[in-house]
Design a protein around this motif. Structure first.
Motif, PDB file in Angstrom:
ATOM      1  N   ALA A 244      38.459  39.286  43.191  1.00 18.05           N
ATOM      2  CA  ALA A 244      39.762  38.910  42.652  1.00 18.05           C
ATOM      3  C   ALA A 244      40.553  40.178  42.374  1.00 18.05           C
ATOM      4  O   ALA A 244      40.027  41.119  41.779  1.00 18.05           O
ATOM      5  N   LEU A 245      41.806  40.204  42.814  1.00 15.26           N
ATOM      6  CA  LEU A 245      42.657  41.371  42.543  1.00 15.26           C
ATOM      7  C   LEU A 245      43.421  41.194  41.240  1.00 15.26           C
ATOM      8  O   LEU A 245      43.658  42.144  40.513  1.00 15.26           O
ATOM      9  N   THR A 246      43.816  39.941  40.965  1.00 14.41           N
ATOM     10  CA  THR A 246      44.427  39.656  39.656  1.00 14.41           C
ATOM     11  C   THR A 246      43.402  38.852  38.860  1.00 14.41           C
ATOM     12  O   THR A 246      42.547  38.180  39.439  1.00 14.41           O
ATOM     13  N   HIS A 247      43.490  38.923  37.555  1.00 16.80           N
ATOM     14  CA  HIS A 247      42.515  38.252  36.664  1.00 16.80           C
ATOM     15  C   HIS A 247      41.082  38.639  37.032  1.00 16.80           C
ATOM     16  O   HIS A 247      40.171  37.817  36.990  1.00 16.80           O
ATOM     17  N   ALA A 248      40.898  39.899  37.414  1.00 20.22           N
ATOM     18  CA  ALA A 248      39.590  40.316  37.921  1.00 20.22           C
ATOM     19  C   ALA A 248      38.475  40.108  36.896  1.00 20.22           C
ATOM     20  O   ALA A 248      37.339  39.795  37.270  1.00 20.22           O
TER      21      ALA A 248
ATOM     22  N   GLU B 168      29.766  29.788  51.529  1.00 23.50           N
ATOM     23  CA  GLU B 168      30.436  29.245  50.344  1.00 23.50           C
ATOM     24  C   GLU B 168      30.237  30.204  49.186  1.00 23.50           C
ATOM     25  O   GLU B 168      29.114  30.665  48.949  1.00 23.50           O
ATOM     26  N   TRP B 169      31.333  30.515  48.517  1.00 26.66           N
ATOM     27  CA  TRP B 169      31.217  31.293  47.283  1.00 26.66           C
ATOM     28  C   TRP B 169      31.255  30.328  46.100  1.00 26.66           C
ATOM     29  O   TRP B 169      32.106  29.413  46.083  1.00 26.66           O
ATOM     30  N   HIS B 170      30.382  30.515  45.157  1.00 23.84           N
ATOM     31  CA  HIS B 170      30.452  29.777  43.893  1.00 23.84           C
ATOM     32  C   HIS B 170      31.067  30.720  42.877  1.00 23.84           C
ATOM     33  O   HIS B 170      30.510  31.787  42.603  1.00 23.84           O
ATOM     34  N   ILE B 171      32.213  30.332  42.375  1.00 20.47           N
ATOM     35  CA  ILE B 171      33.028  31.247  41.571  1.00 20.47           C
ATOM     36  C   ILE B 171      33.308  30.623  40.204  1.00 20.47           C
ATOM     37  O   ILE B 171      33.784  29.477  40.113  1.00 20.47           O
ATOM     38  N   GLN B 172      32.999  31.372  39.192  1.00 19.98           N
ATOM     39  CA  GLN B 172      33.296  30.936  37.828  1.00 19.98           C
ATOM     40  C   GLN B 172      34.657  31.529  37.449  1.00 19.98           C
ATOM     41  O   GLN B 172      34.835  32.749  37.489  1.00 19.98           O
ATOM     42  N   SER B 173      35.599  30.665  37.106  1.00 20.48           N
ATOM     43  CA  SER B 173      36.926  31.153  36.742  1.00 20.48           C
ATOM     44  C   SER B 173      37.233  30.782  35.299  1.00 20.48           C
ATOM     45  O   SER B 173      37.041  29.633  34.894  1.00 20.48           O
ATOM     46  N   GLU B 174      37.713  31.746  34.552  1.00 21.91           N
ATOM     47  CA  GLU B 174      38.152  31.485  33.179  1.00 21.91           C
ATOM     48  C   GLU B 174      39.650  31.245  33.143  1.00 21.91           C
ATOM     49  O   GLU B 174      40.238  31.107  32.087  1.00 21.91           O
ATOM     50  N   VAL B 175      40.240  31.257  34.327  1.00 21.61           N
ATOM     51  CA  VAL B 175      41.681  31.098  34.398  1.00 21.61           C
ATOM     52  C   VAL B 175      41.995  29.888  35.284  1.00 21.61           C
ATOM     53  O   VAL B 175      41.302  29.634  36.272  1.00 21.61           O
ATOM     54  N   ALA B 176      43.018  29.138  34.914  1.00 18.03           N
ATOM     55  CA  ALA B 176      43.493  28.032  35.746  1.00 18.03           C
ATOM     56  C   ALA B 176      44.832  28.464  36.322  1.00 18.03           C
ATOM     57  O   ALA B 176      45.756  28.784  35.575  1.00 18.03           O
ATOM     58  N   GLY B 177      44.925  28.517  37.628  1.00 20.35           N
ATOM     59  CA  GLY B 177      46.189  28.927  38.239  1.00 20.35           C
ATOM     60  C   GLY B 177      45.966  29.843  39.412  1.00 20.35           C
ATOM     61  O   GLY B 177      44.855  29.975  39.943  1.00 20.35           O
ATOM     62  N   GLU B 178      47.056  30.495  39.793  1.00 22.39           N
ATOM     63  CA  GLU B 178      47.034  31.286  41.021  1.00 22.39           C
ATOM     64  C   GLU B 178      46.400  32.665  40.784  1.00 22.39           C
ATOM     65  O   GLU B 178      46.708  33.334  39.802  1.00 22.39           O
ATOM     66  N   VAL B 179      45.532  33.036  41.689  1.00 21.23           N
ATOM     67  CA  VAL B 179      44.849  34.336  41.615  1.00 21.23           C
ATOM     68  C   VAL B 179      44.954  34.988  42.993  1.00 21.23           C
ATOM     69  O   VAL B 179      44.712  34.332  44.009  1.00 21.23           O
ATOM     70  N   GLN B 180      45.327  36.251  43.002  1.00 18.05           N
ATOM     71  CA  GLN B 180      45.331  36.965  44.292  1.00 18.05           C
ATOM     72  C   GLN B 180      43.917  37.485  44.551  1.00 18.05           C
ATOM     73  O   GLN B 180      43.322  38.134  43.672  1.00 18.05           O
ATOM     74  N   VAL B 181      43.384  37.193  45.708  1.00 19.12           N
ATOM     75  CA  VAL B 181      42.012  37.614  46.023  1.00 19.12           C
ATOM     76  C   VAL B 181      42.004  38.453  47.303  1.00 19.12           C
ATOM     77  O   VAL B 181      42.912  38.360  48.128  1.00 19.12           O
ATOM     78  N   GLU B 182      40.956  39.250  47.408  1.00 17.23           N
ATOM     79  CA  GLU B 182      40.762  40.074  48.607  1.00 17.23           C
ATOM     80  C   GLU B 182      39.480  39.615  49.284  1.00 17.23           C
ATOM     81  O   GLU B 182      38.455  39.454  48.615  1.00 17.23           O
ATOM     82  N   ILE B 183      39.562  39.414  50.585  1.00 22.14           N
ATOM     83  CA  ILE B 183      38.369  39.084  51.366  1.00 22.14           C
ATOM     84  C   ILE B 183      38.206  40.173  52.417  1.00 22.14           C
ATOM     85  O   ILE B 183      39.170  40.529  53.109  1.00 22.14           O
TER      86      ILE B 183
END
Lengths: 435, 273
Positions: free
Chosen positions: A79-83, A102-117
């Motif tokens: 994640a680039l934002t909310h890393a 498949e990535w299993h990702i735990q997010s503490e944020v609800a909303g848009e996140v910029q990610v890098e792959i």
């Protein structure tokens, strides 16, 4: 032929079990893509960014890449934002399917996140080529460098930032082979001791379909030294469809001073005199901003006052660091002659064994070397002679002992100049050997 | 009640990924566990551990491959060296069609001073990246190598690529036979040698470089003179550890000269053979 783009979907798990009902979200395309292409290996690092919408809790992200040459062991997510609020718990390669993870990702944020792959792919390569245009006296050249990018990866890369790496990296497994497995295979047995030189790969240059795309305006290439490598970042963004090749200008330097340098060494080239354009990759030579990657060179020379060109030769240049001397090998040139002749020899100091056989002797040879520059330009001639055993040389010509078995004569020659040099070599054999 | 049994087809690989700082004095190391379940059985809520790093509780279906981040280690100290071995590399680059690359190695001590040392590093594949860009926000891949099993307080060497900005030219400038001994047939049966090796090293880089030069001297030998200090690695091998100043080329190049004798003549040879 491209069939599928890497596909990303987000599933938000409604419960924590694997068999839960999932909510599939189709994602927009890439926000940005960067290609880092290597010239010493069939390897490109792709970095793309996307905006994903996460729900708070556990999220599942699927990534698939059918009909491409992506190495499944290389795919990474961050994640680039909310890393600090988005964490990858694990990566799963599901059973009975290939080219999907498949990535299993735990997010503490609800909303848009910029990610890098980020992942490695095979099938994209680049190479350098040069055009050298010498002036009539062959004392200056204009040198233009270009880079050519070839995409045979099975994937289109639209609006990509392109970085080119000059350098030799080591790979212990082929990216193409890893890609063809579709999912991580068992690791091969490790070598008992890794060879010092490793498995160094040559760039693949096969092209299914090649076409040059002319540039509307020359692009600036930003250069950066990284570790033992050099990174060229091509200005702006380019679209490189699968099956296409693109050529970009890299640099242009005018009035680079050169020496027409000729070499003669029988053990290397037989009786041929080999011609080189010699110059330095430094500031004084109006170069020296970057190392010169190995590549093909087309050399031309101005032959008339109205700038008509003659083709001098096609050659290849090896990698040249900043500050190093460049030698462009232009092949045999019959207009510079080197003719060594044995003029006299004598066997002396013969020693006899008590049984009457000869067991020691000395040979003295007198050689002349006729040299002639039939060209209209100044040249420098480098003649090397090799000797074996217990030998000594006597000459009035200016010479330099290169090592224990080699002597070098270097002469500047004016247009149409002739010279003859003479040397005498003494070689001791059998019991006459003293060293 | 606990039921225990042995199960075939469950395998694990270790995968290392490291991102080096631009100065290449340290890197951030991530240690991944890759599990492969080909046992024929779905394993629900299995407890997974390597004996170090994080422990996990995960379900893994038959046929599934699962990759888990087991350890994060930041600021791991690395030492970058270039290597040139007289037995492996060409002596005169001028005669080579390609520029000779010197193997590039990251040397890592598995100890506390290097922010490691808590456990043995298990064998696996390491991929090394380096930060790029003015802000260090980008990365470039710099190569990969196998990690060999490295217990605490041992050294790990990762050979990941080549440097082509350091040029080594070695020449034997003297190779004389001395103390020649002949038999009654006047054939040479024994001699010593007097040999001089000259190594010219140019560093075209804009930074200093660490270079290890390995020389091999067969037979029984004695060093007469060496311009630089060396370490005897074994009876036939010596090693020079040099720091090459940045842009030390042309007249500023580093020149190592070693003069040694290989000795065979003892002085007690019979008068007649």
């Amino acid at each position: 032929m491209r069939i599928f783009l890497p596909l990303i979907s987000v599933f938000c798990l409604l419960t924590s079990t694997v068999h839960a009902r999932i909510n599939v979200v189709t994602l927009p395309g890439r926000d940005s893509v960067q290609l880092t292409i290597y010239n010493s290996a069939d390897l490109t690092m792709v970095k793309e960014t996307r905006f994903l919408t996460f729900r708070k809790g556990l999220n599942k992200l699927e990534f698939s890449w059918a009909n491409t040459l992506i190495d499944p062991t290389s795919v990474e997510f961050r994640a680039l934002t909310h890393a600090d609020e988005v964490e990858v718990l694990d990566v799963s390669f599901p059973p009975r399917v290939t080219n999907t993870l498949e990535w299993h990702i735990q997010s503490e944020v609800a909303g848009e996140v910029q990610v890098e792959i980020r992942y490695f792919t095979s099938g994209i390569s680049w190479s350098a080529d040069y055009v050298a245009e010498a002036n009539k006296p062959e004392k200056l050249i204009a040198l233009a460098g270009n880079v050519r990018i070839n995409n045979n990866s099975g994937e289109d890369y639209e609006n990509a930032q392109v970085r080119l790496v000059v350098g030799v990296i080591k790979l212990v497994e082929e990216i193409r082979q890893l890609a063809q497995q579709g999912r991580p295979g068992p690791m091969p047995p490790m070598p008992a001791a890794a060879p010092a030189m490793g498995n160094l790969r040559a760039a693949g240059m096969e092209l299914a379909k090649v076409a040059d795309m002319a540039e509307m305006a020359p692009k600036e290439i930003v250069k950066e030294g990284v570790s033992e490598y050099f990174l060229y970042t091509v200005e702006g963004h380019d679209t490189i469809p699968n099956g296409w090749s693109k050529r970009l200008p890299s640099f242009r330097a005018g009035d680079v001073p050169i020496v027409s340098y000729y070499k003669y060494e029988n053990e290397q080239w037989g009786d041929q005199v080999i011609r080189f354009y010699r110059f330095k990759n430094d500031k004084e030579s109006k170069l020296g901003n970057e190392p010169l990657p190995d590549g093909a060179v087309m050399a031309f020379r101005t032959v008339t006052p109205d700038n008509l060109y003659a083709f001098v030769g096609r050659t290849a240049v090896k990698y040249i660091p900043i500050g190093e001397q460049v030698e462009l090998n232009l092949g045999n040139d019959l207009e510079v002659m080197v003719k060594p002749k044995l003029m006299n020899w004598v066997k002396t100091d013969i020693r006899f064994h008590k049984d009457g056989n000869v067991d020691g002797w000395t040979i003295k040879e007198t050689w002349t070397i006729e040299i002639q520059n039939s060209k209209d330009i100044d040249v420098v001639l480098d003649i090397r002679r090799n000797f074996a055993g217990d030998w000594d040389i006597k000459t009035d010509a200016k010479s330099e002992k290169v090592d224990a078995t080699k002597v070098k004569f270097v002469f500047p020659l004016k247009p149409r100049e002739k010279q003859t040099i003479t040397y005498e070599v003494t070689t001791r054999y059998g019991t006459n050997v003293t060293r | 009640m606990r039921i225990s049994y042995l199960l075939q087809g469950l395998a694990r690989d270790i995968v290392y990924k490291a991102v080096a700082e631009p100065d290449e004095k340290s890197f951030a190391l991530r240690n991944y566990l890759r599990l492969r379940n080909d046992s024929g059985e779905d394993l629900a809520d299995a407890e997974i551990g390597l004996g170090y790093g994080a422990d996990f509780k995960r379900s893994i279906e038959n046929g599934e491959i699962l990759e888990l981040l087991s350890e994060r280690l930041d600021g791991v100290v690395i030492k970058k060296t270039l290597n040139w071995d007289a037995a492996l590399q060409p002596w005169d680059p001028e005669y080579q069609k390609q520029t000779i690359g010197l193997p590039l190695t990251y040397v890592i001590q598995n100890d506390k001073a290097s922010k490691l040392g808590a456990h043995t590093l298990l064998p696996g594949k390491a991929r090394i990246f380096i930060k790029t860009g003015a802000q260090g926000d980008g990365v470039a891949f710099t190569g990969e190598d196998w990690v060999t099993l490295t217990p605490p307080d041992r050294e790990l060497k990762l050979s990941i690529g080549q440097s082509r900005d350091v040029k080594v030219t070695q020449r034997k400038t003297k190779d004389d036979k001395t103390n020649i001994r002949r038999n009654t047939g006047n054939n040479v049966v024994l001699y010593d040698t007097d040999e001089i090796i000259k190594i010219e090293i140019e560093n075209f880089k804009k930074e200093d470089a660490n270079l290890v030069i390995v020389e091999h001297i067969p037979g029984y030998w004695k060093m007469v003179e060496s311009t630089h200090e060396y370490t005897k690695k074994d009876a036939y091998t010596i090693e020079y550890r040099l720091t090459l100043p940045k842009e030390s080329t042309g007249k500023k190049k580093t020149v190592v000269t070693l003069n040694y004798n290989r000795l065979n003549v003892q002085g007690n040879e019979p008068q007649n053979y």
